[in-house]
Design an enzyme around this catalytic site. Structure first.
Site, mmCIF file in Angstrom:
data_model
loop_
_atom_site.group_PDB
_atom_site.id
_atom_site.type_symbol
_atom_site.label_atom_id
_atom_site.label_comp_id
_atom_site.label_asym_id
_atom_site.label_seq_id
_atom_site.Cartn_x
_atom_site.Cartn_y
_atom_site.Cartn_z
ATOM 1 N N TYR A 33 51.449 3.473 -25.363
ATOM 2 C CA TYR A 33 50.101 4.465 -26.399
ATOM 3 C C TYR A 33 48.716 4.222 -26.119
ATOM 4 C CZ TYR A 33 48.165 0.464 -28.671
ATOM 5 O OH TYR A 33 47.283 -1.100 -28.364
ATOM 6 N N LYS A 147 49.954 -1.183 -21.687
ATOM 7 C CA LYS A 147 49.908 -0.563 -23.178
ATOM 8 C C LYS A 147 50.834 -0.225 -24.229
ATOM 9 C CE LYS A 147 46.067 1.507 -25.070
ATOM 10 N NZ LYS A 147 45.393 0.512 -26.483
ATOM 11 N N GLU A 180 41.913 -12.483 -23.697
ATOM 12 C CA GLU A 180 40.753 -10.923 -24.600
ATOM 13 C C GLU A 180 40.910 -11.375 -26.418
ATOM 14 O OE1 GLU A 180 42.805 -6.927 -23.696
ATOM 15 O OE2 GLU A 180 45.587 -8.183 -23.172
ATOM 16 N N LEU A 205 44.604 -5.962 -21.392
ATOM 17 C CA LEU A 205 44.990 -5.074 -20.832
ATOM 18 C C LEU A 205 43.420 -4.312 -20.289
ATOM 19 C CD1 LEU A 205 46.237 -2.677 -21.610
ATOM 20 C CD2 LEU A 205 44.708 -1.926 -23.406
HETATM 21 N N1 PMP Z 1 42.843 -5.044 -25.195
HETATM 22 C C1 PMP Z 1 43.807 -4.708 -26.053
HETATM 23 C C2 PMP Z 1 45.154 -5.605 -26.115
HETATM 24 C C3 PMP Z 1 43.937 -3.678 -26.975
HETATM 25 O O1 PMP Z 1 44.560 -3.717 -27.453
HETATM 26 C C4 PMP Z 1 42.572 -3.019 -26.239
HETATM 27 C C5 PMP Z 1 42.747 -1.768 -27.557
HETATM 28 N N2 PMP Z 1 43.191 -0.860 -26.827
HETATM 29 C C6 PMP Z 1 41.528 -3.340 -25.523
HETATM 30 C C7 PMP Z 1 41.771 -4.510 -24.803
HETATM 31 C C8 PMP Z 1 40.379 -2.261 -25.255
HETATM 32 O O2 PMP Z 1 41.469 -1.468 -24.648
HETATM 33 P P1 PMP Z 1 40.172 0.654 -24.741
HETATM 34 O O3 PMP Z 1 38.461 0.212 -24.329
HETATM 35 O O4 PMP Z 1 40.902 0.945 -23.844
HETATM 36 O O5 PMP Z 1 39.846 0.615 -26.198
#
Ligand code: PMP
Length: 296
Positions: A33, A147, A180, A205
């Site tokens: 996603y 993701k 994270e 991620l």
């Molecule tokens: N880490 C994880 C595990 C996430 O699910 C997300 C949000 N999708 C992020 C980091 C931050 O990613 P982004 O800045 O692309 O929203």
């Protein structure tokens, strides 16, 4: 106004939008996603999100269900039908519908769902308060760079944070280093003003907000280290914050019940938030969402 969702070629009322029970996303979490922020009708850093989406699909050997231009057209149409100006676009792609069997189906067509949701950026009061986080063991798989819709450990950790009166959980690897947040990237500012976040390996991620912010960090001349940090180091940090498409840059004022710095959002944190907001306001790296002609 009824919400409209895109499901496998059709625009449907949200309440009636559904996928088949043998969709592999439902059966095996066999899908990926993306969440793209929409600011004043513009999809923020759209190309970076599409790059990551294509990468996630490639890593799982799911075919890209359609070209980028078609995806962009549909996303604009979903935004147009929902009159979306501020909020986010959600895209989900799975390996498709097939009789339940762990092996990849010989001929499944990847499934595509798109929805949007209205959302306002955090209020001044919310920003000034910052958010409390807790720390928990990271129990996820070893490919967190993909993701994937397989978010059960993230859901369990977020629920535990919620029950502890916190807003996010920072997950900690077997060596005591923060990976994270459950849906955010984690950052600290050390006592001597060094900005630290974990490097983008398979362990986390690589957030698009993280990538965009790192560009601003370089431009602002901030001292920066990309490396893991321990919970202990975070507790002794001067500032801490999280980043994501829905939070932008959000100050963390408490970790495991202990105040970070003076317990208020840090100066550098707020400066970086302003720089990020200027980036999305400026539409830099973003593309105007010109409404597509109405398709059936
Ligand atoms: N880490 C994880 C595990 C996430 O699910 C997300 C949000 N999708 C992020 C980091 C931050 O990613 P982004 O800045 O692309 O929203």
């Amino acid at each position: 106004m009824p919400r409209i969702a895109y499901v496998n070629g059709r625009y449907l009322p949200h309440a009636k939008a559904a996928v088949h029970i043998e969709d592999r996303g439902y059966q095996f979490a066999d899908g990926v996603y993306e969440v793209v922020p929409v600011h004043k009708g513009i999809l923020v850093d759209e190309e970076l999100h599409l790059d990551r989406l294509e990468r996630s699909l490639r890593e799982l050997r799911i075919a890209m269900p359609m070209g980028r231009e078609a995806l962009k057209l549909i996303s604009r149409e979903v935004m147009r039908r929902n009159h979306l100006n501020n909020g986010f676009l959600y895209m989900q792609m799975t390996r498709g519908v097939a009789p339940r069997d762990h092996k990849f189906p010989a001929a499944a067509k990847p499934a595509v769902v798109m929805t949007v949701r209205q959302m306002k950026p955090a209020s001044k009061e919310k920003l000034e308060a910052g958010v409390p986080v807790i720390t928990l063991p990271d129990i996820r798989w070893a490919r967190r760079d993909i993701k994937s819709v397989s978010l059960l450990p993230n859901c369990l950790a977020k629920q535990q944070a919620h029950e502890a009166g916190a807003v996010e959980a920072w997950m900690v690897d077997g060596d005591g280093y923060v990976t994270e947040g459950t849906s955010t990237n984690a950052w600290i500012v050390t006592a001597d003003n060094v900005l630290v976040t974990r490097s983008a390996t398979h362990d986390i991620l690589n957030g698009i907000t993280r990538i965009a912010l790192l560009d601003r960090v370089a431009a602002e001349g901030v001292t920066f280290e990309e490396r893991p940090f321990t919970v202990e180091e975070a507790l002794n940090a001067k500032e801490a914050f999280i980043t994501s498409s829905t939070n932008y840059v959000m100050p963390v004022t408490e970790i495991d019940g202990r105040a970070i710095g003076n317990g208020h959002p840090g100066l550098l944190t707020m400066k970086l938030r302003d720089a990020y907001v200027a980036h999305i306001e400026g539409g830099e790296g973003t593309e105007a969402a010109s409404p597509a002609k109405s398709a059936a």
